[in-house]
Motif scaffolding. Sequence first.
Motif, short mmCIF file in Angstrom:
data_model
loop_
_atom_site.label_atom_id
_atom_site.label_comp_id
_atom_site.label_asym_id
_atom_site.label_seq_id
_atom_site.Cartn_x
_atom_site.Cartn_y
_atom_site.Cartn_z
N GLY A 392 6.09 2.47 -13.88
CA GLY A 392 6.36 1.05 -13.63
C GLY A 392 6.12 0.62 -12.21
N TYR A 393 7.05 1.00 -11.31
CA TYR A 393 6.97 0.58 -9.91
C TYR A 393 7.86 1.50 -9.08
N PRO A 394 7.59 1.60 -7.78
CA PRO A 394 8.41 2.49 -6.94
C PRO A 394 9.84 1.99 -6.81
N ASP A 395 10.74 2.91 -6.52
CA ASP A 395 12.15 2.53 -6.36
C ASP A 395 12.38 1.72 -5.09
N GLN A 396 11.53 1.95 -4.10
CA GLN A 396 11.64 1.17 -2.87
C GLN A 396 10.26 0.99 -2.24
N LEU A 397 10.16 -0.03 -1.40
CA LEU A 397 8.88 -0.36 -0.76
C LEU A 397 8.61 0.59 0.40
N ASP A 398 7.35 0.97 0.54
CA ASP A 398 6.93 1.77 1.69
C ASP A 398 7.32 1.04 2.98
N PRO A 399 8.06 1.69 3.90
CA PRO A 399 8.50 1.03 5.13
C PRO A 399 7.36 0.47 5.98
N LEU A 400 6.15 0.98 5.76
CA LEU A 400 4.99 0.50 6.52
C LEU A 400 4.85 -1.01 6.43
N TYR A 401 5.15 -1.58 5.25
CA TYR A 401 4.93 -3.01 5.03
C TYR A 401 5.90 -3.89 5.80
N LYS A 402 6.98 -3.29 6.28
CA LYS A 402 7.91 -4.07 7.10
C LYS A 402 7.33 -4.35 8.49
N LEU A 403 6.28 -3.60 8.82
CA LEU A 403 5.60 -3.80 10.11
C LEU A 403 4.49 -4.84 10.01
N PHE A 404 4.14 -5.24 8.79
CA PHE A 404 3.07 -6.23 8.59
C PHE A 404 3.66 -7.64 8.75
N LYS A 442 5.61 8.93 -2.82
CA LYS A 442 4.81 7.80 -2.37
C LYS A 442 3.82 7.36 -3.44
N TRP A 443 3.82 6.06 -3.72
CA TRP A 443 2.86 5.50 -4.69
C TRP A 443 1.54 5.22 -3.98
N GLU A 444 0.44 5.63 -4.61
CA GLU A 444 -0.88 5.37 -4.04
C GLU A 444 -1.65 4.33 -4.86
#
Length: 644
Positions: A392-404, A442-444
């Motif tokens: 379905g989808y990851p349990d949490q968002l990759d922290p990288l996107y908080k820097l965008f 990590k989802w790719e």
Amino acid sequence: MTQDKTTTNTATPTLKDDFYEAINADWLKTATIPADKPATGGFQDLVDEIDKTLMADFKQMNAGQLTVPNEQLASFLAYYRLAADFTKRDQDGAAPLKTILAQVTNLTSLKDWQNNLAEWILSGLPTPFDIDVDADMKNTKINTLFASAPNLILPDKTYYAKDNQAGPQLLQVFSQMMTKLFTLAGYQTADAEKIISEALAFDKSLAPHVKSAEESADYSKMYNPQDFSTFTANSHSLDLGSLIKQLVKGTPTQIIVTEPKFYAAFDEMINDTTFPLLKSWLLVQTIRGFSSYLSEDFRQTAGIYGRALSGSKEATKQQKSAYYLASGQFDQVVGLYYGHKYFGATAKQDVHDMVTKMISVYKQRLTNNNWLSKATREKAVVKLNNLGIQVGYPDQLDPLYKLFKTKTAAQGGTLLENTLNFVRISQQDRFAKWQQPVDRDKWEMSAATVNAYYHPFRNIIVFPAAILQAPFYSLDQPSSANYGGIGAVIAHEISHAFDNNGALFDEFGNLHNWWTKADSAQFKEKAQAMITEFAGLPFAGQQVNGKLTVSENIADAGGLSCALEAAKGESDVDLSVFFTNWATIWRTKAQPEYQQLLLAIDVHAPAKLRANVQIQNLDDFFTTFDVKQGDGMYLATEKRVHIW
């Protein structure tokens, strides 16, 4: 099957003569390929629906009619607005590109390039080699350094062969496209043509030393560790050691070289004498790479070569192209929104349960396998027991996107400026992972992607929300239809753990032989039988490459046979429904150029052959539809390939 039935027949074939064509007859007669697409079909239809749904949601958010759920989606929307503002993009023209082009134009020598090379790579500018960070293939708990070869301008090195007629035609299209792009960037035609000619000469010089698509499909040849001093000695013109130390902020002891032949020839390709050609190649790749972020003239022109490759008749419409740019940059952000809103926790758990059930069926089949030794069977079950499941989808968002954080138009931000900033953040994050623990969770792939995958280095299977809908899966479909759809897809990904590539890796994703010598030899024989079954099958005026497609064909065969067994275990089993939905999910109509491109570079066999050939390996298909000798779909028992 030996006949090439890719052309349209006036009469609809019967199920016994061409199962795929018979099942999909009505759809094949009426389906039209969108002008901006190379193909249409089951997968593409789902993509179009998801695009339409999400674009409508984001339009409402921009209008204040829907709540924006989090900061990351707000940043995506701001970037999306910049991408969709073609009035501003047209006003700016080539101006946003000028600073980047100056970095290339002002280069005077390899030494000059060396002085800025680390910064160059962090900025996402092109290089004729690639340094990456990924899990060590023999110690997958830790990230290590990889060195690989670049992509060529032509789709594959085989296009540079003298007997390949498509190569020169494509290079002519590419040259014409690049001449127009250079003109838009302010170059004189004569100067542009000289630069392009030099760039193509440099690209051609790389071709003998890089792997073909067929060679790249063999994972066993990827792992070639070199100690750091040996690797850096590959070049006397560029200080690769200094470059890598700057990128990872440390001194590696070794680097895994995926294409040692390429790096052995590094000095021959990249030196002071070839620098003028390299510089031209850098200019071509820079303009080509950033054109989609500029004006409409740039965007339309930059797609000419891609459309020649795929057969698409026109460029993607402006607003959809803007959405693709933005959703590509923020793929996990968009995917998580889609997964939560349109899939949800209940469906996520339901499909997860289905995956565990398929694993259980697979485990039983492995336990009862009649050609593996007990020792290898037990190791295979251990690998299955350690198989990670992501649904379905990851349990949490990759922290990288908080820097965008998008710099808006009101703040003076441009589309290209923000893109370059995000590229830098991503590149820094990528190299910072060196020697750090691997994030196995990590989802790719975005949850909004209509696809699925198995990752051999992590021993995980991933099923994004977007593929978990009809015709692949629906609570409204009979169980046999679901097994012929998503069940076969799930088991396909499980089978990748035991295809000719996946079988090289153990339960932790490490490159480690867990097979007995006799079992390994027998598996290679069966893999060769699969190669033989597909090799040379005519399609789109060409032939299937059995070696290129073997891993996917093994996974298809294992997935379909496992899903068939699961379907037969249900009280409402209907094998005609099972096989019908299998053929339905592969329905595809594609431009001939696209079909021929995929035959050259894609590890998957053509969709029609995936549908038809695999069912010919299953005895139940023949009894279900009373297929007998003399029918087009008949395959003699001794020719049927059985692996998993």
